[in-house]
Motif scaffolding. Structure first.
Motif, mmCIF file in Angstrom:
data_model
loop_
_atom_site.group_PDB
_atom_site.id
_atom_site.type_symbol
_atom_site.label_atom_id
_atom_site.label_comp_id
_atom_site.label_asym_id
_atom_site.label_seq_id
_atom_site.Cartn_x
_atom_site.Cartn_y
_atom_site.Cartn_z
ATOM 1 N N ARG A 71 0.894 -1.196 -0.087
ATOM 2 C CA ARG A 71 0.052 -0.182 -0.033
ATOM 3 C C ARG A 71 0.951 1.236 -0.045
ATOM 4 N N TYR A 72 2.123 1.262 0.567
ATOM 5 C CA TYR A 72 2.807 2.410 0.582
ATOM 6 C C TYR A 72 4.193 2.008 0.824
ATOM 7 N N GLY A 73 5.148 3.056 0.701
ATOM 8 C CA GLY A 73 6.436 2.637 0.919
ATOM 9 C C GLY A 73 7.455 1.870 -0.260
ATOM 10 N N LEU A 74 8.712 1.407 0.312
ATOM 11 C CA LEU A 74 9.242 0.430 -0.768
ATOM 12 C C LEU A 74 8.642 -0.670 -1.216
ATOM 13 N N ARG A 75 8.772 -0.907 -2.488
ATOM 14 C CA ARG A 75 8.535 -2.188 -3.177
ATOM 15 C C ARG A 75 9.887 -2.709 -4.219
#
Lengths: 100, 477
Positions: free
Chosen positions: B329-333
């Motif tokens: 949903r958010y942040g690093l992928r």
């Protein structure tokens, strides 16, 4: 008294926590976690069977709020922070198997 | 670096309200101080120069329009970078949240804006507030303004350094095991951990939810009280928020300590405490006695188990709270061919070593076969600590101890062995486990000339008495 944490235990919890460790990291973390758990022996050794556990310093129960319609987070703003989206939803790689 | 009376938050707010100074002039002055010394100290992950000037201009316009200004009108404030600021990067000093712009403001951020405070930046911390030196920040450590070869403490090291360096008269931190009080001590400023539940945690990125509490840094006890009055009070968005209005604190500060019963905690003044730090605690106790308090030795035996209990409970809660960083949903992928692999790759790349250690420690303490021996035991020990504090408070109004066992240490001194680093928190952890408030007040220097903090502890919701004692200590320096 429980056995000291082993390299296999650390590999197992890393897997549970969705972390990948190199062989060097496994050695390193096993040693460090063992030292912290060794310190916790003082707590492990205490006889506190008749003491109730505390999960929260001040237990508040049945916290409710009025059931009123109010704005939620802005959908576009939320989705704008996602790594990948499609049709107003979060997009992820296949959950099972390989990508087509 | 010692505050002049004109540079305190109370003086600035008064000058801005009366029109003697403009908010813009005040903020420009502080931004200039930041520009001059920030490259050397790295207190901030982000300096919000444009936003700060715009808020200051808005306050000046409001005054010109005859509007009533708030209690923090035009006062610059630095925010720990684990407090959500809508549309402004909030990283927790972690790669996994680098570039994330929260879609909402923390309740404290909203209350500050409503009170007229001007946010000047987001301060550096140990990644996800896990650490005691800011050396665990993914973006590099903060340096202690008193001696740049030393750590500022942690995890709110950036917030403590920002106030000590005069970048802002006020800042906010969060304290899970000492993360406000310990850096306050090491940087020579005032730092308050309020009663658990007295300040809303809505919008504070969670580390250990039953221990986390937001609180103020300031150069004076009066300023800390002013800030606490603004941020405290019930918030329906935090289900652990105590349903009581914010207490009146500043009006109590001048009442003195005549007749108050002060107990010096025996278990936190002997072994493991540097002699020069212990001497400052004795000096503080003597000063309170001279001011009319009844000072005696107090015993809180279970605090001896605080460190062990904390390093089971906090990682257990952290392992659960940090499960949300999964690249969805958010942040690093980090891309991978399937979702489970993507989650493993993202978490492995995004978290630093200390965060991984605590997640694994917590996962272990909660896992089948170990839950009762570790987590369950630690929760029962938590009850013992609460009981022992309650017993001590039958004889005493407040308790006294060092804040940190030593003055600021050198970079790299304690990074090799996590347990050595954890021992920094022995004096501060008990208040998080009990939920009670505590404040660190600067009280002279150690043999190395660096600041020493003395900790005043009080029963739940007794911040007014606690800060009265802190003010008396401040006045006796």
């Amino acid at each position: 008294m429980s056995d000291p944490i082993s390299r296999d235990d650390v590999a197992h919890v890393a897997d549970l926590a969705r972390l990948r460790l190199t062989d060097d990291e496994l050695d390193h973390f096993t040693e460090q976690l063992a030292a912290v758990l060794e310190h916790a022996r003082d707590v492990e050794a205490l006889d506190v069977a008749d003491v109730a556990p505390t999960a929260h310093p001040f237990e508040l129960s049945n916290i409710t709020r009025p059931d009123e319609v109010r704005p939620s987070l802005d959908r576009d703003e939320v989705l704008g922070q996602a790594p990948s989206t499609e049709a107003g939803q979060f997009r992820v790689p296949p959950v099972l198997g390989e990508a087509p | 670096m010692s505050p002049t009376s004109a540079s305190t938050a109370t003086a600035i707010a008064e000058a801005v309200r009366s029109g003697e100074r403009s908010a813009r002039e005040v903020v420009d002055e502080h931004l200039a101080a930041i520009e001059a010394r920030e490259p050397e100290l790295h207190a901030f992950n982000l300096v919000m120069a444009d936003e700060a000037r715009a808020s200051a201009d808005a306050i000046d316009r409001a005054r010109a329009a005859g509007e009533q200004l708030g209690p923090l009108a035009g006062v610059p404030i630095a925010l720990k970078d684990n407090l959500c600021t809508r549309g402004i990067p909030t990283t927790c000093s972690s790669r996994i949240l680098e570039g994330w712009r929260p879609p909402y403001d923390a309740t404290v951020v909203q209350r500050l804006a409503a009170a007229g405070a001007v946010a000047v930046g987001k301060t550096n911390l140990d990644e996800f507030a896990m650490g005691s030196s800011t050396e665990n920040s993914a973006f590099g450590p903060t340096r202690n303004p008193h001696d740049t070869s030393r750590v500022p403490g942690g995890s709110s090291g950036g917030s403590a350094a920002a106030v000590a360096a005069g970048f802002a008269p006020l800042s906010l931190g969060s304290d899970t095991g000492g993360s406000i009080r310990q850096p306050a001590a090491l940087c020579g400023v005032v730092g308050v951990k309020p009663t658990y539940g007295s300040v809303s945690r809505y919008g504070l990125v969670a580390f250990a939810s039953s221990l986390d509490q937001i609180g103020p840094f300031a150069t004076t006890v009066d300023d800390a009280a002013l800030l606490l009055e603004v941020i405290a009070g019930h918030d329906p968005l935090d289900s652990t928020s105590i349903p009581q209005p914010a207490p009146s604190l500043r009006s109590e500060l001048g009442r003195g300590v005549e007749g108050l019963r002060v107990g010096v905690i025996r278990e936190l003044t002997g072994e493991g405490i540097a002699p020069d730090v212990a001497r400052r605690v004795t000096a503080a106790a003597d000063a309170l006695a001279v001011a009319g308090a009844k000072v005696d030795e107090a015993s809180v035996p279970a605090v001896a188990y605080g460190l062990s209990a904390y390093y089971l409970i906090a990682p257990a809660e952290a392992s659960s709270n940090l499960a949300r960083y999964d690249g969805v949903r958010y942040g690093l992928r980090v891309d991978a061919s399937n979702s489970p692999e993507m989650m493993v790759a993202s978490r492995t790349a995004g978290f630093g070593d200390e965060v991984k250690r605590r997640i694994m420690l917590g996962t272990y303490a909660l896992s089948a076969g170990y839950y009762d021996a570790y987590y369950g035991k630690a929760q029962r020990v938590r009850t013992l600590i609460i009981r022992d504090f309650a017993a001590a408070y039958e004889d005493f109004d407040v308790l006294l101890s060092p804040t940190s066992p030593t003055t600021a240490f050198a970079f790299g001194d304690k990074t090799a062995d996590p347990l050595t680093m954890y021992l920094n928190d022995i004096c501060t952890i008990p208040s998080n486990l009990s939920g009670d408030p505590a404040v660190s007040v600067p009280y002279g220097v150690g043999d190395d000339g660096l600041p020493v903090g003395v900790q005043v502890l009080a029963p739940a919701m007794q911040e007014a008495t606690m800060l009265r004692v802190a003010a008396a200590l401040e006045a006796s320096r």
